[in-house]
Design a protein around this motif. Structure first.
Motif, PDB file in Angstrom:
ATOM      1  N   TYR A  41       0.855  -1.181   0.000  1.00  0.00           N
ATOM      2  CA  TYR A  41       0.000   0.000   0.000  1.00  0.00           C
ATOM      3  C   TYR A  41       0.892   1.232   0.000  1.00  0.00           C
ATOM      4  O   TYR A  41       1.979   1.210   0.567  1.00  0.00           O
ATOM      5  CB  TYR A  41      -0.877  -0.004   1.276  1.00  0.00           C
ATOM      6  CG  TYR A  41      -2.196   0.707   1.098  1.00  0.00           C
ATOM      7  CD1 TYR A  41      -3.279   0.036   0.535  1.00  0.00           C
ATOM      8  CD2 TYR A  41      -2.359   2.046   1.460  1.00  0.00           C
ATOM      9  CE1 TYR A  41      -4.500   0.676   0.341  1.00  0.00           C
ATOM     10  CE2 TYR A  41      -3.563   2.686   1.272  1.00  0.00           C
ATOM     11  CZ  TYR A  41      -4.632   2.005   0.723  1.00  0.00           C
ATOM     12  OH  TYR A  41      -5.826   2.644   0.519  1.00  0.00           O
ATOM     13  N   ASN A  42       0.425   2.302  -0.620  1.00  0.00           N
ATOM     14  CA  ASN A  42       1.137   3.579  -0.570  1.00  0.00           C
ATOM     15  C   ASN A  42       0.908   4.214   0.802  1.00  0.00           C
ATOM     16  O   ASN A  42      -0.198   4.658   1.109  1.00  0.00           O
ATOM     17  CB  ASN A  42       0.589   4.535  -1.637  1.00  0.00           C
ATOM     18  CG  ASN A  42       1.041   4.188  -3.036  1.00  0.00           C
ATOM     19  OD1 ASN A  42       2.178   4.465  -3.409  1.00  0.00           O
ATOM     20  ND2 ASN A  42       0.165   3.563  -3.813  1.00  0.00           N
ATOM     21  N   LEU A  53       1.310   7.174   3.287  1.00  0.00           N
ATOM     22  CA  LEU A  53       1.521   8.624   3.188  1.00  0.00           C
ATOM     23  C   LEU A  53       1.189   9.303   4.510  1.00  0.00           C
ATOM     24  O   LEU A  53       0.305   8.853   5.233  1.00  0.00           O
ATOM     25  CB  LEU A  53       0.613   9.204   2.100  1.00  0.00           C
ATOM     26  CG  LEU A  53       0.968   8.857   0.660  1.00  0.00           C
ATOM     27  CD1 LEU A  53      -0.277   8.854  -0.218  1.00  0.00           C
ATOM     28  CD2 LEU A  53       1.984   9.875   0.122  1.00  0.00           C
ATOM     29  N   ASP A  71       3.820   3.626  -5.829  1.00  0.00           N
ATOM     30  CA  ASP A  71       3.606   3.774  -7.273  1.00  0.00           C
ATOM     31  C   ASP A  71       3.814   5.226  -7.700  1.00  0.00           C
ATOM     32  O   ASP A  71       3.436   5.622  -8.796  1.00  0.00           O
ATOM     33  CB  ASP A  71       2.220   3.268  -7.699  1.00  0.00           C
ATOM     34  CG  ASP A  71       1.074   4.140  -7.207  1.00  0.00           C
ATOM     35  OD1 ASP A  71       1.326   5.128  -6.483  1.00  0.00           O
ATOM     36  OD2 ASP A  71      -0.075   3.847  -7.561  1.00  0.00           O
ATOM     37  N   SER A  72       4.421   6.034  -6.786  1.00  0.00           N
ATOM     38  CA  SER A  72       4.593   7.458  -7.120  1.00  0.00           C
ATOM     39  C   SER A  72       5.820   8.039  -6.436  1.00  0.00           C
ATOM     40  O   SER A  72       6.292   7.522  -5.423  1.00  0.00           O
ATOM     41  CB  SER A  72       3.363   8.251  -6.678  1.00  0.00           C
ATOM     42  OG  SER A  72       3.330   8.356  -5.261  1.00  0.00           O
ATOM     43  N   GLU A 120       5.722  10.854  -4.913  1.00  0.00           N
ATOM     44  CA  GLU A 120       5.243  11.452  -3.659  1.00  0.00           C
ATOM     45  C   GLU A 120       5.364  10.447  -2.509  1.00  0.00           C
ATOM     46  O   GLU A 120       5.868  10.783  -1.429  1.00  0.00           O
ATOM     47  CB  GLU A 120       3.785  11.909  -3.799  1.00  0.00           C
ATOM     48  CG  GLU A 120       3.589  13.132  -4.683  1.00  0.00           C
ATOM     49  CD  GLU A 120       3.493  12.810  -6.178  1.00  0.00           C
ATOM     50  OE1 GLU A 120       3.847  11.675  -6.595  1.00  0.00           O
ATOM     51  OE2 GLU A 120       3.064  13.701  -6.932  1.00  0.00           O
ATOM     52  N   THR A 121       4.891   9.217  -2.743  1.00  0.00           N
ATOM     53  CA  THR A 121       4.993   8.195  -1.700  1.00  0.00           C
ATOM     54  C   THR A 121       6.454   7.890  -1.411  1.00  0.00           C
ATOM     55  O   THR A 121       6.872   7.776  -0.248  1.00  0.00           O
ATOM     56  CB  THR A 121       4.266   6.901  -2.136  1.00  0.00           C
ATOM     57  OG1 THR A 121       2.889   7.194  -2.322  1.00  0.00           O
ATOM     58  CG2 THR A 121       4.401   5.808  -1.091  1.00  0.00           C
ATOM     59  N   CYS A 135      -4.416   1.100  -8.367  1.00  0.00           N
ATOM     60  CA  CYS A 135      -3.131   1.770  -8.205  1.00  0.00           C
ATOM     61  C   CYS A 135      -2.117   1.172  -9.180  1.00  0.00           C
ATOM     62  O   CYS A 135      -2.361   0.168  -9.837  1.00  0.00           O
ATOM     63  CB  CYS A 135      -2.602   1.572  -6.795  1.00  0.00           C
ATOM     64  SG  CYS A 135      -3.598   2.322  -5.508  1.00  0.00           S
ATOM     65  N   VAL A 188      -4.096   8.488  -2.183  1.00  0.00           N
ATOM     66  CA  VAL A 188      -2.864   7.702  -2.015  1.00  0.00           C
ATOM     67  C   VAL A 188      -2.193   7.365  -3.335  1.00  0.00           C
ATOM     68  O   VAL A 188      -1.046   6.891  -3.347  1.00  0.00           O
ATOM     69  CB  VAL A 188      -3.120   6.393  -1.220  1.00  0.00           C
ATOM     70  CG1 VAL A 188      -3.477   6.702   0.225  1.00  0.00           C
ATOM     71  CG2 VAL A 188      -4.187   5.534  -1.881  1.00  0.00           C
ATOM     72  N   SER A 189      -2.899   7.590  -4.439  1.00  0.00           N
ATOM     73  CA  SER A 189      -2.324   7.251  -5.732  1.00  0.00           C
ATOM     74  C   SER A 189      -3.058   8.055  -6.800  1.00  0.00           C
ATOM     75  O   SER A 189      -4.220   8.443  -6.625  1.00  0.00           O
ATOM     76  CB  SER A 189      -2.483   5.737  -5.971  1.00  0.00           C
ATOM     77  OG  SER A 189      -2.009   5.356  -7.247  1.00  0.00           O
ATOM     78  N   ILE A 196      -6.842   7.504  -6.459  1.00  0.00           N
ATOM     79  CA  ILE A 196      -7.242   6.437  -5.541  1.00  0.00           C
ATOM     80  C   ILE A 196      -7.227   6.972  -4.110  1.00  0.00           C
ATOM     81  O   ILE A 196      -6.252   7.587  -3.675  1.00  0.00           O
ATOM     82  CB  ILE A 196      -6.293   5.220  -5.649  1.00  0.00           C
ATOM     83  CG1 ILE A 196      -6.141   4.768  -7.117  1.00  0.00           C
ATOM     84  CG2 ILE A 196      -6.768   4.073  -4.759  1.00  0.00           C
ATOM     85  CD1 ILE A 196      -7.369   4.159  -7.744  1.00  0.00           C
ATOM     86  N   LEU A 197      -8.329   6.721  -3.392  1.00  0.00           N
ATOM     87  CA  LEU A 197      -8.440   7.123  -1.990  1.00  0.00           C
ATOM     88  C   LEU A 197      -8.161   5.945  -1.066  1.00  0.00           C
ATOM     89  O   LEU A 197      -8.344   4.790  -1.454  1.00  0.00           O
ATOM     90  CB  LEU A 197      -9.857   7.619  -1.690  1.00  0.00           C
ATOM     91  CG  LEU A 197     -10.405   8.758  -2.542  1.00  0.00           C
ATOM     92  CD1 LEU A 197     -11.822   9.100  -2.067  1.00  0.00           C
ATOM     93  CD2 LEU A 197      -9.493   9.973  -2.447  1.00  0.00           C
ATOM     94  N   ILE A 249      -1.644  13.731  -4.974  1.00  0.00           N
ATOM     95  CA  ILE A 249      -1.311  12.676  -4.021  1.00  0.00           C
ATOM     96  C   ILE A 249      -0.983  13.294  -2.665  1.00  0.00           C
ATOM     97  O   ILE A 249      -0.240  14.275  -2.587  1.00  0.00           O
ATOM     98  CB  ILE A 249      -0.121  11.829  -4.541  1.00  0.00           C
ATOM     99  CG1 ILE A 249      -0.554  11.040  -5.780  1.00  0.00           C
ATOM    100  CG2 ILE A 249       0.394  10.885  -3.463  1.00  0.00           C
ATOM    101  CD1 ILE A 249       0.582  10.317  -6.486  1.00  0.00           C
ATOM    102  N   GLY A 250      -1.570  12.727  -1.612  1.00  0.00           N
ATOM    103  CA  GLY A 250      -1.368  13.251  -0.270  1.00  0.00           C
ATOM    104  C   GLY A 250      -2.458  14.204   0.174  1.00  0.00           C
ATOM    105  O   GLY A 250      -2.594  14.481   1.375  1.00  0.00           O
TER     106      GLY A 250
END
Lengths: 352, 352
Positions: A84-85, A87, A109-110, A112-113, A141, B252-253, B261-262, B310-311
């Motif tokens: 899971y991302n 954050l 997948d980013s 940012e993460t 995702c 989150v993505s 994606i939430l 994202i975030g």
């Protein structure tokens, strides 16, 4: 010893022998095909079964939430994958604490993460393995192409405190071949970029049975296989007699000859049908289907010779067992009508 | 004071001022039309709001499960209606204990339920009011005709320890007129049989606003009116700005420009759409709809100018707020971005 007749309804019953047999059967498949199993605990949310899965040969477990992973770590599970991302400061700090006490791996997948992970783990004593999540057709995702996977893997590889851990995907149902082609391309692109890809993790119970030696997938994250449900039966994974989870329920009303009402509604069976017709079927009563749900009522339509009487207790096989687990605070392990043990669903309702 | 920025996601936020305004508005409607309100606590499952509803003028509360009623009785709620067929020794004993400490009433739609009540309450110090549940078109529980209602009312009237308490129905959505005609017939048939029908209880938030002085209904059991949701907005009960419950969630993505994606999936928003398209919409971001759910992911489709990063944290208005309440262990009362109070969802997950 207590009988299921002593339980209040609605209640979750788990046929312990069936669950054990389902664990064994999947592990044997994995062992036969050189596929490591890393079961997803979302289906049971119980340290009890997680330990049994590892004892049977699983390399570790998969959790979706840090809160679930914390419960499992507290119970002694030692190798946890969080695909899971993650954050935000609060979650990242909890992740770091978890990394200090179990063998942990995560995904991104980013950028940012990745940045959040890199900032948090820069001073970690040992690097955190981070896998790149790949969208191989599910449309959820994941990076959108093997090239993107390589680019992100490079960033992970450069980050102090992190280590490129491989690739992770959740394939679209029934499209394992498409996922396989994607992952083969990505693995080759990574090799061309000088990045070793030791671990390729895939998931989804129905497709596990089609994963074999000729795959780049090294690790599988099946969830539902331990309990099974109407969806898995519809996909051919097993029969109704392999389903370990049922919801014990009482017939509370029988307003017309063809309609009976159960005390299990959407709060017990969930509205999640995974696309199936009906919300469940009654074990041992062919022709009795749960055709409607409101929160505290399940409408049963009776056809053919199916008969019910008010006060009678029935066992419902739900469409999707994982979401049912999340609705109950406890489950009862049973052997036939005997209650072997009652367990709190320790990782239920973990949101963060 | 804490800010919602300090909360982990996903989390339920309740706009306290909106909920209070929704309580007031419904109570004013009831007062204007001589309709007693007996709010259904299934929507909030919190003594906090149950007390506010009674303080605003409600005659009591409605619970669906004995476990919910026990929580509310423990919190000091004194008048509780359980419109459910209670069956089985264990539940009947708990019901009797509850009858000893609050003003309780229940329903039946069968001789089987009635027999259990009669056996249990025969030595109760004061009689238990039992209403007859009527199927006025919903197709769930309830006697099928006014004649059946009279026959069952006669049996209740004869039973020592019980008292005929009136009629109860949950009308089919949007078919209040049909329910009204049914209840008028039943009331007349009861009068012809010499049975007084002091109380006629109906329910369902949208139709409450069409209940007026010209009805035989004496008492209404609205539930969702306190929080509202997308379904109520679709039914014209209020606007999005009247919705008190939102699910705070993190992006989150963001794999493609049109897809984000939430961290709120079906475990936070539920799969129960009540027939609406989509699973929720993002407050203040027109063009952002939750178009898909898996357990821990919410797929947002972005159209028009809608943008997310994202975030970023967003607030989702769900389709059906009652089932969302049941998924969380706590809710946060808020005033704008300020967190006023965090409350455990005391009556969540009560199965029996």
């Amino acid at each position: 010893m207590r009988s299921i007749d002593d339980l209040d309804t609605p209640a979750i019953l788990i046929d312990a022998a069936r669950a054990e047999a389902n664990i064994k059967r999947a592990q044997a498949h994995g062992d036969r095909h050189g596929l490591k199993l890393r079961p997803h605990i979302k289906t049971h949310k119980l340290p009890y079964w997680a330990k049994k899965q590892v004892a049977a040969g699983a390399v570790g477990i998969t959790c979706q939430k840090i809160g679930e992973a914390e419960v499992m770590a507290d119970a002694g599970l030692a190798d946890i994958f969080l695909p899971y991302n993650i954050l935000g400061r609060a979650k990242l700090e909890r992740l770091k604490a978890l990394h200090g006490r179990v063998t942990l791996s995560v995904t991104t997948d980013s950028r940012e993460t990745l940045e959040g992970l890199a900032d948090t783990f820069t001073d970690a004593g040992h690097p955190l393995p981070v896998l790149v999540e790949c969208d191989t057709g599910m449309g959820r995702c994941g990076v959108q192409s093997p090239d993107e996977a390589v680019a992100l893997a490079r960033e992970i590889d450069k980050a102090k405190g992190l280590r490129f851990g491989g690739l992770m995907t959740y394939p679209a149902a029934g499209r394992a071949a498409q996922a396989e082609a994607w992952l083969v391309d990505a693995k080759q692109a990574l090799a061309a970029a000088g990045l070793e890809c030791q671990r390729i993790s895939s998931g989804g119970t129905p497709d596990m049975w089609r994963s074999g030696e000729d795959s780049v997938v090294t690790e599988y994250r099946p969830g539902t296989y331990i309990y099974l449900d109407r969806y898995q039966v519809a996909k051919g994974v097993g029969g109704l007699d392999d389903c370990a989870l049922t919801v014990l329920s009482t017939v509370v009303s029988h307003p017309t000859p063809a309609r009976a009402i159960l005390d299990a509604g959407s709060k017990a069976l969930s509205s999640d049908t995974l696309g199936l017709a009906d919300f469940g079927e009654l074990l041992g009563i062919p022709g009795a289907r749960v055709t409607g749900l409101s929160e505290e009522h399940g409408n049963v339509t009776l056809s053919g010779d199916a008969k019910l009487r008010i006060g009678e207790r029935v066992r419902v096989v739900p469409d999707h067992c994982c979401v049912v687990t999340n609705l109950f605070d406890q489950v009862h392990l049973v052997d036939g009508d005997k209650v072997l043990e009652t367990l709190p669903v320790a990782a239920r309702g973990r949101m963060g």
